[in-house]
Design a protein around this motif. Structure first.
Motif, PDB file in Angstrom:
ATOM      1  N   TYR A 194      48.173  23.336  66.485  1.00  0.00           N
ATOM      2  CA  TYR A 194      49.026  23.354  65.299  1.00  0.00           C
ATOM      3  C   TYR A 194      48.326  24.010  64.106  1.00  0.00           C
ATOM      4  CZ  TYR A 194      46.563  18.881  64.433  1.00  0.00           C
ATOM      5  OH  TYR A 194      45.611  17.894  64.262  1.00  0.00           O
ATOM      6  N   ILE A 195      47.070  24.373  64.263  1.00  0.00           N
ATOM      7  CA  ILE A 195      46.422  25.111  63.178  1.00  0.00           C
ATOM      8  C   ILE A 195      47.162  26.415  62.894  1.00  0.00           C
ATOM      9  CG2 ILE A 195      44.786  26.372  64.648  1.00  0.00           C
ATOM     10  CD1 ILE A 195      42.704  25.989  62.400  1.00  0.00           C
ATOM     11  N   ASN A 196      47.793  26.984  63.946  1.00  0.00           N
ATOM     12  CA  ASN A 196      48.505  28.245  63.787  1.00  0.00           C
ATOM     13  C   ASN A 196      49.917  28.073  63.240  1.00  0.00           C
ATOM     14  OD1 ASN A 196      46.475  30.056  64.948  1.00  0.00           O
ATOM     15  ND2 ASN A 196      46.859  28.947  66.842  1.00  0.00           N
ATOM     16  N   THR A 197      50.489  26.871  63.380  1.00  0.00           N
ATOM     17  CA  THR A 197      51.867  26.658  62.945  1.00  0.00           C
ATOM     18  C   THR A 197      51.983  25.797  61.694  1.00  0.00           C
ATOM     19  OG1 THR A 197      52.043  24.764  64.457  1.00  0.00           O
ATOM     20  CG2 THR A 197      52.764  26.917  65.290  1.00  0.00           C
ATOM     21  N   ILE A 198      50.926  25.060  61.368  1.00  0.00           N
ATOM     22  CA  ILE A 198      50.973  24.171  60.198  1.00  0.00           C
ATOM     23  C   ILE A 198      49.829  24.465  59.230  1.00  0.00           C
ATOM     24  CG2 ILE A 198      50.959  21.785  59.397  1.00  0.00           C
ATOM     25  CD1 ILE A 198      52.006  20.968  62.156  1.00  0.00           C
ATOM     26  N   SER A 199      48.590  24.341  59.702  1.00  0.00           N
ATOM     27  CA  SER A 199      47.426  24.385  58.804  1.00  0.00           C
ATOM     28  C   SER A 199      47.309  25.726  58.078  1.00  0.00           C
ATOM     29  CB  SER A 199      46.148  24.104  59.606  1.00  0.00           C
ATOM     30  OG  SER A 199      46.311  23.020  60.486  1.00  0.00           O
ATOM     31  N   VAL A 200      47.246  26.809  58.854  1.00  0.00           N
ATOM     32  CA  VAL A 200      47.084  28.129  58.241  1.00  0.00           C
ATOM     33  C   VAL A 200      48.318  28.518  57.422  1.00  0.00           C
ATOM     34  CG1 VAL A 200      46.886  30.599  58.749  1.00  0.00           C
ATOM     35  CG2 VAL A 200      45.347  28.962  59.872  1.00  0.00           C
ATOM     36  N   PRO A 201      49.546  28.358  57.955  1.00  0.00           N
ATOM     37  CA  PRO A 201      50.716  28.676  57.119  1.00  0.00           C
ATOM     38  C   PRO A 201      50.774  27.878  55.826  1.00  0.00           C
ATOM     39  CG  PRO A 201      51.369  28.528  59.419  1.00  0.00           C
ATOM     40  CD  PRO A 201      49.944  28.065  59.341  1.00  0.00           C
ATOM     41  N   ARG A 202      50.319  26.621  55.858  1.00  0.00           N
ATOM     42  CA  ARG A 202      50.326  25.841  54.621  1.00  0.00           C
ATOM     43  C   ARG A 202      49.411  26.456  53.575  1.00  0.00           C
ATOM     44  NH1 ARG A 202      49.046  19.349  53.942  1.00  0.00           N
ATOM     45  NH2 ARG A 202      49.553  19.221  51.712  1.00  0.00           N
ATOM     46  N   LEU A 203      48.223  26.878  53.982  1.00  0.00           N
ATOM     47  CA  LEU A 203      47.295  27.483  53.026  1.00  0.00           C
ATOM     48  C   LEU A 203      47.823  28.821  52.521  1.00  0.00           C
ATOM     49  CD1 LEU A 203      43.840  26.621  54.645  1.00  0.00           C
ATOM     50  CD2 LEU A 203      45.077  25.423  52.825  1.00  0.00           C
ATOM     51  N   GLN A 204      48.546  29.526  53.362  1.00  0.00           N
ATOM     52  CA  GLN A 204      49.174  30.770  52.899  1.00  0.00           C
ATOM     53  C   GLN A 204      50.224  30.480  51.830  1.00  0.00           C
ATOM     54  OE1 GLN A 204      50.413  32.100  56.807  1.00  0.00           O
ATOM     55  NE2 GLN A 204      48.722  33.557  56.965  1.00  0.00           N
ATOM     56  N   LYS A 205      50.939  29.369  51.993  1.00  0.00           N
ATOM     57  CA  LYS A 205      51.930  28.979  50.979  1.00  0.00           C
ATOM     58  C   LYS A 205      51.236  28.575  49.675  1.00  0.00           C
ATOM     59  CE  LYS A 205      55.258  27.316  54.452  1.00  0.00           C
ATOM     60  NZ  LYS A 205      56.434  28.130  54.100  1.00  0.00           N
ATOM     61  N   VAL A 206      50.065  27.940  49.786  1.00  0.00           N
ATOM     62  CA  VAL A 206      49.308  27.577  48.589  1.00  0.00           C
ATOM     63  C   VAL A 206      48.909  28.831  47.827  1.00  0.00           C
ATOM     64  CG1 VAL A 206      47.162  26.546  47.739  1.00  0.00           C
ATOM     65  CG2 VAL A 206      48.466  25.396  49.543  1.00  0.00           C
ATOM     66  N   ILE A 207      48.409  29.824  48.537  1.00  0.00           N
ATOM     67  CA  ILE A 207      48.021  31.089  47.903  1.00  0.00           C
ATOM     68  C   ILE A 207      49.219  31.737  47.217  1.00  0.00           C
ATOM     69  CG2 ILE A 207      47.275  33.460  48.396  1.00  0.00           C
ATOM     70  CD1 ILE A 207      45.439  32.297  50.529  1.00  0.00           C
ATOM     71  N   ALA A 208      50.413  31.578  47.845  1.00  0.00           N
ATOM     72  CA  ALA A 208      51.624  32.168  47.270  1.00  0.00           C
ATOM     73  C   ALA A 208      52.137  31.384  46.063  1.00  0.00           C
ATOM     74  CB  ALA A 208      52.714  32.237  48.341  1.00  0.00           C
ATOM     75  N   GLY A 209      51.526  30.200  45.785  1.00  0.00           N
ATOM     76  CA  GLY A 209      51.885  29.460  44.583  1.00  0.00           C
ATOM     77  C   GLY A 209      52.858  28.323  44.789  1.00  0.00           C
ATOM     78  N   GLU A 210      52.924  27.732  45.995  1.00  0.00           N
ATOM     79  CA  GLU A 210      53.867  26.629  46.225  1.00  0.00           C
ATOM     80  C   GLU A 210      53.632  25.516  45.206  1.00  0.00           C
ATOM     81  OE1 GLU A 210      53.066  23.500  47.185  1.00  0.00           O
ATOM     82  OE2 GLU A 210      51.088  23.619  48.102  1.00  0.00           O
ATOM     83  N   GLN A 211      54.718  24.812  44.845  1.00  0.00           N
ATOM     84  CA  GLN A 211      54.662  23.849  43.753  1.00  0.00           C
ATOM     85  C   GLN A 211      54.801  22.401  44.216  1.00  0.00           C
ATOM     86  OE1 GLN A 211      54.079  24.560  40.226  1.00  0.00           O
ATOM     87  NE2 GLN A 211      53.203  26.188  41.489  1.00  0.00           N
ATOM     88  N   GLY A 212      54.436  22.113  45.457  1.00  0.00           N
ATOM     89  CA  GLY A 212      54.469  20.739  45.951  1.00  0.00           C
ATOM     90  C   GLY A 212      53.183  20.003  45.641  1.00  0.00           C
ATOM     91  N   GLY A 213      53.160  18.699  45.999  1.00  0.00           N
ATOM     92  CA  GLY A 213      51.930  17.922  45.834  1.00  0.00           C
ATOM     93  C   GLY A 213      51.430  17.899  44.397  1.00  0.00           C
ATOM     94  N   ILE A 214      50.167  18.275  44.216  1.00  0.00           N
ATOM     95  CA  ILE A 214      49.533  18.193  42.891  1.00  0.00           C
ATOM     96  C   ILE A 214      49.696  19.465  42.075  1.00  0.00           C
ATOM     97  CG2 ILE A 214      47.792  16.602  43.821  1.00  0.00           C
ATOM     98  CD1 ILE A 214      45.774  18.966  43.554  1.00  0.00           C
ATOM     99  N   SER A 215      50.446  20.431  42.572  1.00  0.00           N
ATOM    100  CA  SER A 215      50.485  21.761  41.929  1.00  0.00           C
ATOM    101  C   SER A 215      50.816  21.698  40.446  1.00  0.00           C
ATOM    102  CB  SER A 215      51.491  22.662  42.652  1.00  0.00           C
ATOM    103  OG  SER A 215      51.035  22.990  43.937  1.00  0.00           O
ATOM    104  N   LYS A 216      51.859  20.961  40.104  1.00  0.00           N
ATOM    105  CA  LYS A 216      52.260  20.894  38.694  1.00  0.00           C
ATOM    106  C   LYS A 216      51.211  20.165  37.854  1.00  0.00           C
ATOM    107  CE  LYS A 216      57.273  21.265  39.318  1.00  0.00           C
ATOM    108  NZ  LYS A 216      57.244  21.615  40.738  1.00  0.00           N
TER     109      LYS A 216
END
Length: 333
Positions: free
Chosen positions: A193-215
Motif C-alpha cells: 500500500y506504499i504505492n497506493t496510499i503512502s506515496v500518493p498522500r505525500l504527493q497530495k501534501v506537496i500539492a498543498g492539501e488542506q486536511g489534518g493540521i494544514s490550516k
C-alpha cells in the motif's frame, strides 16, 4: 472516587450502583471481520428476559448488527458473557427486539483511572480516518494516526529541519506532518500500500492539501521527497515460488535458485534432490520446502555490495549513480 465521578453511577440494583454502555461494540476494532470470535448469537427469553447462548424455543435471537446492517461484535467472548451475564448485562426492550447493555459497576473501581494528558478530541482514530477519507474519497487504511497527535509529538521532540525517522510508516501520517512542520524525514514500509496510499498522500501534501493540521500551520504546499525500493535478491525467488501454481514452475524456480540465490547455510541440495519422499508431498508442502532453502537474511542486496562485480552488472548506470548520491558516496572511477 470523587463526587463528580460518583454522579455518573445513577442506577442501582441488588449488587450496587452502576452506569450503562452498549454491549455491542462500535468504532474502531468493532467489525465482525476484525474480531470474528466476538460475533455469536445471544438469546433473550421473551417471557422472563433471561439470557442464554442456546435457543429454548421461546426466545429472540440477537446478533451484534447495528441499524445500518453492519456486522459488528460483542464486547466479550461467549465464555465471559456466560460467566458475567447475570450480574453485568441488562436487557431493554426496543420495539420488537431487545438491546443489551453492560453494567459498569461503581464497586469495581477503586479510586479513579488516571486521565491522559494526551486526550484532545482531535487525537482520535475517527479524526484520522476522516482525514484520509477526504484525501482518497474512501476508507483506505485501518487505525491511522491523527495528524494532530503527531504534530504535538514532533513539536515536543524536534526542531525545524531535524530528522524524523519512522520505521513503519503505514499511511504516512508521520511523514505528512513532518513535511508540513518543515522537518526532514525517513519513512520505511514493506507493504504494497506504499504505492497506493503512502506515496500518493505525500504527493497530495506537496500539492498543498488542506486536511489534518494544514490550516493550523498555514501549510501551502511545496517540499519534496525521494522514493526508492530495495533491489530484490532472494525476495524475487520468494515471490516466484509463492505465485507458482504447477510443479514445473517450482522446478524452474529451483533451477534458477541454484544459479543465483543465497541459500540457507543449513540447506543440503543433494538431500533435497535425492529425497524419495519429496515427490509424494502435496504441492504446497513442496513449495514450503523450496522456500525453506532460501536465506531470509538475503532478501535484498546490501548497499555495501554495490561495487561487487556480480552486483554492479545488474544495476544500470543511472541507478548506480543515484545510490552513490543517496548514500553520500563517491562514484567509483
Amino acid at each position: 472516587m470523587s463526587d463528580e465521578k460518583k454522579k455518573q453511577y445513577k442506577l442501582k440494583d441488588k449488587y450496587g450502583r452502576y452506569k450503562l454502555r452498549g454491549f455491542r461494540r462500535s468504532g474502531n476494532n468493532s467489525l465482525r471481520t476484525q474480531r470474528p470470535k466476538l460475533f455469536y448469537p445471544i438469546y433473550v427469553n421473551n417471557d422472563t428476559h433471561t439470557l442464554s447462548l442456546h435457543n429454548d424455543g421461546h426466545s429472540t435471537k440477537l446478533l451484534p448488527i447495528d441499524k445500518s446492517g453492519t456486522e459488528r461484535c460483542w464486547r466479550w467472548g461467549s465464555n465471559t458473557f456466560n460467566e458475567k451475564k447475570d450480574k453485568y448485562i441488562e436487557v431493554k426492550k426496543k420495539g420488537d427486539t431487545y438491546e443489551l447493555y453492560v453494567k459498569e459497576r461503581e464497586s469495581d473501581y477503586e479510586g479513579e483511572k488516571a486521565k491522559s494528558l494526551w486526550a484532545k478530541p482531535e487525537y482520535t482514530g475517527q479524526n484520522a480516518t476522516q482525514t484520509l477519507k477526504r484525501l482518497f474519497d474512501e476508507k483506505v487504511f485501518t487505525y491511522p494516526k491523527s495528524e494532530f497527535v503527531m504534530r504535538d509529538l514532533i513539536q515536543v521532540c524536534t526542531n525545524p529541519h531535524d530528522l524524523v525517522i519512522d520505521f513503519f510508516m503505514g499511511s504516512a501520517t508521520t511523514q505528512a506532518v513532518a513535511m508540513k512542520m518543515h522537518r526532514r524525514f525517513v519513512g520505511i514500509e514493506q507493504m504494497n500500500y506504499i504505492n497506493t496510499i503512502s506515496v500518493p498522500r505525500l504527493q497530495k501534501v506537496i500539492a498543498g492539501e488542506q486536511g489534518g493540521i494544514s490550516k493550523d500551520v498555514d501549510w501551502q504546499g511545496g517540499g519534496s521527497f525521494v522514493y526508492a525500493e530495495l533491489m530484490e535478491k532472494n525476495q524475487g525467488f520468494l515471490h516466484d515460488l509463492q505465485k507458482a501454481i504447477t510443479t514445473d514452475e517450482l522446478n524452474a524456480v529451483y533451477t534458477r535458485m541454484k544459479q543465483g540465490a543465497d541459500l540457507d547455510f543449513r540447506a543440503d541440495l543433494d538431500k533435497y534432490e535425492n529425497d524419495p519422499e519429496r515427490a509424494s508431498l502435496s504441492f504446497e508442502d513442496q513449495k514450503k520446502l523450496l522456500i525453506k532453502l532460501l536465506d531470509k537474511n538475503q532478501l535484498y542486496y546490501n548497499e555495501a555490495n554495490i561495487d561487487d562485480a556480480n552486483v554492479r552488472d545488474l544495476i544500470s548506470d543511472s541507478d548506480y549513480q543515484f545510490n552513490k548520491s543517496f548514500y553520500n558516496g563517491k562514484e567509483s572511477e
